[in-house]
Design an enzyme around this catalytic site. Structure first.
Site, PDB file in Angstrom:
ATOM      1  N   TYR A 109      -0.614  48.157  67.613  1.00 31.27           N
ATOM      2  CA  TYR A 109      -1.056  47.152  68.587  1.00 31.27           C
ATOM      3  C   TYR A 109      -2.090  47.742  69.542  1.00 31.27           C
ATOM      4  O   TYR A 109      -1.968  48.893  69.951  1.00 31.27           O
ATOM      5  CB  TYR A 109       0.149  46.644  69.399  1.00 31.27           C
ATOM      6  CG  TYR A 109      -0.270  45.647  70.441  1.00 31.27           C
ATOM      7  CD1 TYR A 109      -0.472  44.322  70.080  1.00 31.27           C
ATOM      8  CD2 TYR A 109      -0.521  46.029  71.753  1.00 31.27           C
ATOM      9  CE1 TYR A 109      -0.909  43.396  71.012  1.00 31.27           C
ATOM     10  CE2 TYR A 109      -0.953  45.111  72.689  1.00 31.27           C
ATOM     11  CZ  TYR A 109      -1.142  43.800  72.311  1.00 31.27           C
ATOM     12  OH  TYR A 109      -1.580  42.892  73.234  1.00 31.27           O
ATOM     13  N   TRP A 111      -6.120  46.912  71.914  1.00 33.43           N
ATOM     14  CA  TRP A 111      -7.381  46.195  72.065  1.00 33.43           C
ATOM     15  C   TRP A 111      -8.569  46.891  71.428  1.00 33.43           C
ATOM     16  O   TRP A 111      -9.622  46.274  71.251  1.00 33.43           O
ATOM     17  CB  TRP A 111      -7.658  45.948  73.542  1.00 33.43           C
ATOM     18  CG  TRP A 111      -7.059  44.696  74.062  1.00 33.43           C
ATOM     19  CD1 TRP A 111      -5.746  44.320  73.988  1.00 33.43           C
ATOM     20  CD2 TRP A 111      -7.742  43.630  74.742  1.00 33.43           C
ATOM     21  NE1 TRP A 111      -5.579  43.100  74.590  1.00 33.43           N
ATOM     22  CE2 TRP A 111      -6.791  42.663  75.066  1.00 33.43           C
ATOM     23  CE3 TRP A 111      -9.061  43.428  75.119  1.00 33.43           C
ATOM     24  CZ2 TRP A 111      -7.117  41.487  75.741  1.00 33.43           C
ATOM     25  CZ3 TRP A 111      -9.393  42.254  75.805  1.00 33.43           C
ATOM     26  CH2 TRP A 111      -8.416  41.297  76.102  1.00 33.43           C
TER      27      TRP A 111
END
Ligand SMILES: Nc1nc2c(c(=O)[nH]1)N[C@H]1C(S)=C(S)[C@@H](COP(=O)(O)OP(=O)(O)OC[C@H]3O[C@@H](n4cnc5c(=O)[nH]c(N)nc54)[C@H](O)[C@@H]3O)O[C@H]1N2
Ligand SMILES: Nc1nc2c(c(=O)[nH]1)N[C@H]1C(S)=C(S)[C@@H](COP(=O)(O)OP(=O)(O)OC[C@H]3O[C@@H](n4cnc5c(=O)[nH]c(N)nc54)[C@H](O)[C@@H]3O)O[C@H]1N2
Ligand SMILES: [Mo]
Length: 746
Positions: A109, A111
């Site tokens: 996970y 960005w």
């Protein structure tokens, strides 16, 4: 100086390079409100913290038990690329063969960076799918509770995110804008995948000019721009549901609830009514009851409820509200309250979520799903709720409830991370440390020696987007940008694509992974697939070569003129919602049948776990850990721009002056923030416009435990937060439910 166009998740910039160094960063003309975060690129990309060569942890190479206990506290050997790739590939193969592919955790996970081809997690998933798959993660840290509960009660999350009421409609029609958690402008600097025009602040200012009245319901006054002249109501963190129930009580008992709408468009209002009036549980949710929980005067609660019923009212909640214990409830209750007002589907009325959480929320652009890197599918098909990673690592074989089913945790032997930082995003990092030391092997691709790289065994140095060519294009931005390579790869860094191509080479599937395409051929391929998608939707994209030479493309205008709920409002039988009943589910038979104590069949006030009087006498301060103003999460925390925002070299803890005086603390002091889970240092700042029992410490300081493990040095709030799922329904992260105490550290 030569300029290169670069797109980031906080804006698009022209980056000036001279003598091989970044010397200037300037926003582009299309952006009406350029974010200062761009300045992190000045010294961040070429910072001394770059990983120069592949590295392998000493004890992992030398000890038979891989020196797992030393993970995170060990030294590394530099290893030539070929050797490092071979060692990592063989370890991946060993684990898959001996333990099966679900023993590999590749959720990864995070960005990462903007750019559709070089998106690190996509590259990892394409690679790992081709080698038999892995255990993945579902939902996000941002909105896990919302993503799971909203489809049961109103709509799938992607639809809400992209189609919900526009700020344009608010500007034109809304009289009263009630924002739970405020509308923090710092957050609207950012959008996942990229943002070109920052307009949230301008749109909200236009709404104010057009006469809209703003109400900021947040422990922090600064959560709404003061130019919007907001009224401020300051609830105790985590008590918004009680406050909303108090307002619901006023609407119901004063005959202000929209009974026609509740009957024609909703299911379950009678059950809600029984609960609000206390017929079902003996507790009337009166304004006095609400006041005793949330700390706002009963008269203010009554006045606001009556005003909401009189005016064209729009209700919104920040995403933060669902990032707490029982985070599903404030979202469900907000839908319930909006249904009682009966304005859903009217212009400028109703509700929506996260206006200003990211720059795209509420924008009125055409939405277009650009082609991405093909990732294939995960052959294992297996995922865990994203925020349950430490539970999974610590408890192989254990079962966790999730949205009406049970998930059994696998026994994880290998973790692969590319483009995220769990030592930034996860809660209770001291617990994560224990969990993280269990698997045999951790492999990480990173540009910098960030905490996740420091906590790996095999580290591959990745390039940043300034060192490669890419396309920035996201479904919520009207532009596509051609991202130019501004610098050569720094040191021995390779792109994530090249790293996985190298691993695929050792494992014998290089061709399947690369399809023999160069970087430019991949970009062209993605563009041409987007051209086909565009043609299917009746518009025309320029050729790749035209796009490349123009550097930028803007989608045709296609504003949404009708509210996303207008058809449903007009005819609920013909335009049904995608819920089991086709209506707005104020009571959900599906959720009730799951039988979860921590998520019953209708929106309910459930005391947060960390809340008891005993907890509060030991740790009297509520800790909020919001998003940082001067960076994206932990990215570029090493840069001068981020460091310039620190106090005493640490992340800044903000406290009410009276709370500080009670503790003999002064602005600028070095403080220790602590509870039973951990402690960190922070620099103190004072703000009289926040609750006295609430402190904030933004996320993003690089996790740096003291050598003996106790005191985190940089001010990372996640050594304090609790690692608990929001509920059995969504298992989302619940960082905002956290109590602490603060003392002097000097
Ligand atoms: N206490 C608390 N915790 C929270 C939150 C909160 O409100 N409170 N919020 C949560 C939320 S909403 C989120 S979204 C998460 C965010 O958590 P993350 O998304 O994990 O945080 P980032 O710092 O963005 O991590 C991205 C990492 O990718 C690396 N990176 C960048 N570009 C590249 C690349 O091209 N290749 C590779 N290989 N790596 C790259 C960066 O250096 C960085 O280490 O945090 C969550 N954590
Ligand atoms: N500059 C910058 N912007 C960002 C990011 C970043 O890292 N930097 N991250 C992006 C990401 S990944 C996400 S998910 C979004 C997150 O967007 P949000 O979740 O909205 O952001 P937060 O900053 O966590 O919280 C917003 C405000 O909610 C208030 N709040 C917290 N708890 C409560 C509560 O219980 N009740 C009430 N009424 N108010 C409360 C806090 O005062 C806080 O300032 O931001 C995005 N924007
Ligand atoms: Mo997020």
């Amino acid at each position: 100086m030569k300029r290169f166009r670069n797109a980031t998740q906080w804006g698009v910039y022209d980056v000036g390079v001279e003598n091989g160094r970044v010397v200037d960063v300037k926003g582009i003309d299309e952006d009406p409100e350029v974010s200062d975060i761009g300045q992190v690129l000045l010294d961040g990309v070429q910072h001394s913290s770059r990983i120069q060569r592949p590295a392998i942890r000493k004890a992992w190479l030398e000890k038979s038990d891989r020196g797992r206990d030393r993970r995170g506290a060990d030294e590394f050997y530099d290893v030539p690329w070929d050797e490092a790739l071979e060692i990592a590939a063989n370890e991946l193969k060993r684990v898959a063969n001996e333990h099966g592919n679900t023993a590999i955790f590749g959720g990864s996970y995070g960005w990462a960076s903007a750019g559709r081809f070089h998106h690190a997690q996509s590259q990892l998933h394409r690679f790992i799918n081709l080698m038999g798959g892995c255990t993945r993660a579902m939902n996000s840290y941002s909105t896990a509770a919302a993503q799971v509960i909203l489809p049961h009660i109103i709509a799938p999350w992607p639809q809400m995110e992209l189609q919900q009421t526009t700020l344009e409609s608010v500007v034109t029609h809304t009289e009263l804008f009630v924002a739970f958690g405020g509308l923090p402008s710092k957050n609207a600097q950012v959008a996942y995948g990229g943002v070109t025009e920052h307009r949230t602040g301008l749109d909200l200012a236009r709404a104010r000019q057009a006469g809209a009245e703003f109400v900021n319901i947040s422990p922090i006054a600064g959560d709404i721009d003061s130019q919007l002249q907001p009224t401020w109501l300051a609830p105790i963190p985590g008590t918004d549901v009680a406050l909303m129930l108090g307002m619901a009580y006023v609407l119901e008992t004063e005959g202000l609830a929209a009974s026609d709408f509740l009957q024609s468009h909703c299911v379950g209002y009678p059950k809600v009514k029984d609960y609000v009036l206390g017929t079902s549980d003996g507790v009337a949710k009166s304004p006095d009851w609400a006041a005793s929980i949330c700390g706002i005067d009963a008269t203010d609660i009554e006045a606001l409820a009556r005003k909401m019923a009189r005016k064209r009212t729009f209700l919104t909640a920040a995403w933060s509200l669902q990032r707490g214990d029982h985070g599903e409830q404030p979202y469900w209750m907000l839908c319930t309250l909006a249904a009682m007002l009966g304005q859903i589907g009217t212009p400028g009325g109703g509700f929506g979520f996260g206006y200003s959480a990211e720059a795209f929320v509420g924008t009125n652009y055409k939405r277009f799903n650009w082609a991405t890197l093909p990732k294939g599918r995960n052959p294992t098909g297996f995922s865990i709720p994203v925020a349950r990673i430490a539970d999974m690592l610590l408890n192989p074989g254990a079962t966790v409830d999730y949205d009406g089913r049970e998930i059994v945790y696998p026994d994880t032997k290998l973790i692969y991370w590319a483009g995220g930082n769990p030592f930034h995003h996860h809660q209770d990092l001291n617990r994560l440390v224990k969990a993280w030391r269990k698997p045999d092997t951790v492999i990480v691709n990173e540009p910098w020696w960030t905490p996740v790289a420091q906590w790996a065994d095999i580290v591959f140095p990745a390039t940043t987007s300034l060192e490669r060519t890419d396309i920035c294009a996201s479904s919520h931005d009207p532009y596509a940008h051609y991202m130019q390579q501004a610098l050569p790869p720094q040191h021995d860094a390779r792109s994530d694509h090249e790293i996985f191509a190298g691993l695929a080479g050792v494992l014998g599937f290089a061709e399947a992974f690369t399809e023999n395409k160069s970087e430019r051929e991949w970009l062209k391929d993605m563009w041409e697939r987007s051209q086909t998608l565009a043609a299917q939707q009746g518009f025309h994209l320029p050729t790749f070569e035209e796009f490349e030479s123009n550097g930028m493309y803007r989608l045709p205008e296609e504003p949404r003129v009708r509210d996303w709920m207008a058809n449903f409002r007009e005819n609920p039988e013909r335009s049904q919602l995608q819920t089991p009943s086709g209506k707005l589910e104020l009571y959900s038979a599906t959720i009730a049948e799951f039988g979860y104590d921590d998520c019953p069949g209708q929106a309910s006030w459930l005391e947060p776990l960390e809340w008891q009087e005993t907890d509060r006498s030991r740790y009297p301060l509520h800790l909020l850990s919001p998003q940082p103003k001067r960076r994206l999460h932990s990215q570029y925390d090493q840069s001068k721009f981020s460091q310039d925002g620190k106090i005493a070299g640490r992340e800044v803890l903000t406290m009410h002056p009276e709370a500080a005086a009670d503790r003999q603390l002064k602005a600028g002091a070095l403080v220790r923030v602590f509870n039973e889970r951990g402690a960190c240092l922070a620099g103190l700042s004072l703000d009289a416009s926040q609750r006295k029992d609430t402190v904030t410490l933004p996320t993003g300081a690089w996790f740096k435990p003291s050598p003996e493990g106790g005191l985190e040095q940089n001010g990372n709030p996640n050594v304090l937060t609790r690692d608990k799922g929001t509920s059995s329904l969504a298992q989302g992260p619940s960082a905002h439910t956290c109590l602490v105490e603060v003392e002097s550290a000097s």
